[in-house]
Design a protein around this motif. Structure first.
Motif: not given
Length: 144
Positions: A10, A13-16, A18-19, A74, A77, A81, A88, A92
């Motif tokens: 994950l 695919t996406i910024a830490q 955001e996680i 994807d 993510a 989000l 998005l 995305r």
């Protein structure tokens, strides 16, 4: 080869950040929302694969064919989000559209991902077998 999906997948695919924001906005019961998201995503993708009918499924329920990890991330993510109210981007949205289109093609049998094998070797059952178009001559015919 089938692989276990992890938070590292994950994070590719996406910024830490955001996680981390998703995790901080997690459920009150103390469970890890990232782990739950990954589990739900794997379950969703495996549901599409099982509709195909031509794929031997990995029995534990936590693995996906390696080639489906990126589309699955994807998909995850976009869900992440949406949960933290981040709009998005066009990229995305397009990645989500392509992932969902791929999953639909798998479910309808237009695409068949590789089957799971206990030893990780290539599975000949997930690819069409080829047969010779003619029978080889018998030894007797070779002497004619």
């Amino acid at each position: 080869m089938w692989v276990e999906v992890t938070e590292s997948d994950l994070a590719s695919t996406i910024a830490q950040s955001e996680i981390d924001a998703f995790r901080a906005d997690g459920p009150l019961d103390g469970s890890d929302p990232v782990a739950q998201l990954l589990k739900r995503t794997v379950s969703t993708v495996r549901g599409f694969i099982s509709c195909n009918g031509g794929v031997r499924m990995e029995p534990s329920g936590s693995f996906l064919p390696e080639g489906l990890v990126l589309p699955a991330m994807d998909y995850a993510a976009a869900k992440l989000l949406k949960r933290i109210n981040v709009p998005l981007s066009e990229d995305r949205r397009e990645a989500l559209r392509k992932a969902e289109e791929l999953f639909d093609k798998i479910a309808t049998g237009a695409i068949t991902p590789e089957s799971w094998t206990p030893d990780g070797a290539a599975d000949s059952l997930s690819r069409p077998a080829t047969a010779p178009s003619f029978a080889p001559p018998s030894p007797e015919r070779l002497l004619d």
